[in-house]
Design a protein around this motif. Structure first.
Motif, PDB file in Angstrom:
ATOM      1  N   VAL A  11      -2.982  -1.373   2.663  1.00  0.00           N
ATOM      2  CA  VAL A  11      -2.150  -1.139   1.426  1.00  0.00           C
ATOM      3  C   VAL A  11      -2.131  -2.514   0.921  1.00  0.00           C
ATOM      4  CG1 VAL A  11       0.241  -0.876   1.168  1.00  0.00           C
ATOM      5  CG2 VAL A  11      -0.763   0.841   2.724  1.00  0.00           C
ATOM      6  N   LEU A  14       4.079   0.055  -2.627  1.00  0.00           N
ATOM      7  CA  LEU A  14       3.053  -0.175  -1.696  1.00  0.00           C
ATOM      8  C   LEU A  14       3.535  -1.546  -0.959  1.00  0.00           C
ATOM      9  CD1 LEU A  14      -0.109   0.922  -3.428  1.00  0.00           C
ATOM     10  CD2 LEU A  14       1.014   2.130  -1.445  1.00  0.00           C
ATOM     11  N   THR A  30       8.769   4.393   1.105  1.00  0.00           N
ATOM     12  CA  THR A  30       8.236   5.573   1.676  1.00  0.00           C
ATOM     13  C   THR A  30       8.264   6.630   0.702  1.00  0.00           C
ATOM     14  OG1 THR A  30       9.049   4.366   3.504  1.00  0.00           O
ATOM     15  CG2 THR A  30       8.111   6.699   3.627  1.00  0.00           C
ATOM     16  N   MET A  33       5.484   6.777  -1.718  1.00  0.00           N
ATOM     17  CA  MET A  33       4.055   7.185  -0.839  1.00  0.00           C
ATOM     18  C   MET A  33       3.960   8.491  -0.849  1.00  0.00           C
ATOM     19  SD  MET A  33       2.764   3.919  -0.053  1.00  0.00           S
ATOM     20  CE  MET A  33       1.967   4.024   1.666  1.00  0.00           C
TER      21      MET A  33
END
Length: 437
Positions: free
Chosen positions: A171, A254, A277, A280
């Motif tokens: 990441v 990220l 999150t 993502m």
């Protein structure tokens, strides 16, 4: 359970018989052979005696008033404390001994009156030896299971560490590689936007100063539809600007998610971790051919900064949110025969994320879905390493066990769940705001 053996005793025997002469005879016989003997005149006294001191073996007369031997044996086997004590039935030679029933209720053997010392002692020693072997086997099985559990936990910990290192590096690397070119694009778009506007101003000035251009210019203007191009060019630049800005947000998410440079505990904003999150997982929340978009309902309280391992806690959010999405997808599959063009029963798939402070010392984060829920038979296995309900190749069975390890072991917290089949599931994380040293 351990056998009550001492240097001076071959075992603790409870003799149950309503005839005092039989009790005295058996007591004398077994004491002379090195056994410790206790006596009971009826079934009720026998059951009480077992609760006080657990015998290694019970000699149990069948024909007794009130409660016969079969009934006493049934009660012994129904009690977790006494169920493993071997029972040898006693029956007079001229009594009708129901051998099938004797074994059905849990007896291991039987002897008949009159007693033969060698036979009685042999049968008792055989059963005590068998019980001793069973106990040793159980202890070895317990040690083996303990070793297996420790091995699984070590594997989970190693896999988690490797995953965290690999994920953090991946990441962080992607964020770094994407950040440079997108910063270049984002920065230059500001100038490009200004240049486009300058050119449009020049064209508008020409049109005002020369309202009747020559035929060649008129033909080009008509062919390209100049008014459309001018308006659309401004829209395109605006769209590119918004797209570049979105990529910058994703790169920041990220970086926040991985927190690659934060290996130690640090006071962080929990909501930022949840939001990164969700970024993502944005692609999984969108509408698909089988279901509408998954709505995320946020019920955030005013939380203080929480001292934690941020990247690992983000991993927990990732596992729980992924599981919630999987549950909603499974709901679609199970209801497919009922689905209509507006998705039938599952018209509003949703995930609810709530946070709050408990007792001024603990933060609670709950993630709930309205999916298929968890079957009662699976609940005891949920946090076991490598346990998964997903098809082969679609789940490692590590998500919840890793989450449990991160929350309980690394953050001194707890992770719980509540669920009913068809009613969705809720997983709740509770961690201290400032963990103990």
């Amino acid at each position: 359970m351990h056998l009550n053996l001492t240097q001076h005793s071959k075992g603790n025997i409870l003799v149950v018989d309503d005839t005092p002469d039989n009790l005295r005879l058996l007591s004398a016989m077994l004491t002379a052979q090195g056994f410790e003997v206790r006596k009971a005149l009826n079934g009720k006294i026998a059951l009480t005696a077992c609760q006080i001191v657990l015998p290694d073996l019970i000699l149990l007369d069948i024909n007794m008033p009130g409660m016969d031997g079969y009934q006493v044996c049934q009660q012994l086997k129904a009690d977790a404390q006494t169920c493993d004590v071997p029972v040898i039935f006693i029956s007079a030679l001229d009594d009708v001994l129901d051998k099938v029933k004797a074994f059905d209720v849990g007896g291991v053997d039987y002897i008949t009156k009159p007693f033969h010392v060698a036979e009685v002692v042999s049968r008792i020693e055989t059963q005590i030896n068998l019980r001793s072997l069973q106990i040793k086997l159980q202890e070895k099985n317990f040690l083996l299971q303990e070793a297996l559990d420790n091995l699984k936990m070590s594997q989970v910990k190693q896999i988690q560490n490797e995953k965290m290192v690999a994920l953090g590096q991946l990441v962080a690397g992607i964020a770094h590689e994407v950040n440079n070119p997108i910063s270049f694009i984002y920065g230059n778009l500001q100038y490009a936007s200004q240049y486009v506007q300058d050119i449009i101003n020049i064209i508008e000035t020409y049109r005002q100063e020369y309202p009747q251009p020559n035929l060649k210019i008129q033909t080009i203007v008509n062919d390209i539809d100049l008014n459309f191009v001018i308006n659309d060019l401004q829209e395109l630049v605006g769209a590119m600007y918004r797209g570049a800005d979105r990529i910058r947000e994703i790169v920041l998410a990220l970086q926040n998610f991985s927190r690659h440079d934060e290996a130690q505990m640090k006071a962080v904003n929990i909501h930022e971790g949840i939001e990164s999150t969700l970024v993502m997982l944005q692609h999984r929340l969108k509408k698909t051919a089988n279901r509408p978009a998954i709505a995320v309902i946020k019920e955030y309280a005013n939380l203080p900064l929480v001292t934690c391992y941020a990247s690992e806690l983000n991993q927990v959010f990732m596992h729980l949110l992924n599981n919630a999405i999987d549950s909603l997808e499974e709901s679609v599959i199970k209801n497919r025969q009922l689905l209509t063009t507006d998705y039938g029963l599952l018209t509003k798939p949703q995930i609810r994320i709530s946070t709050k402070v408990i007792d001024l010392q603990t933060v609670k984060i709950a993630i709930a879905d309205n999916g298929v829920g968890i079957d009662e038979s699976l609940k005891s296995c949920l946090f076991d390493p490598f346990f998964t309900t997903k098809p082969v190749g679609q789940g490692s069975g590590l998500g919840l066990s890793i989450s449990h390890q991160i929350v309980v072991q690394k953050h001194q917290g707890e992770i719980t769940y509540s669920s009913s089949p068809g009613q969705g599931a809720e997983f709740a994380i509770a961690i201290p705001i400032k963990p103990a040293a």
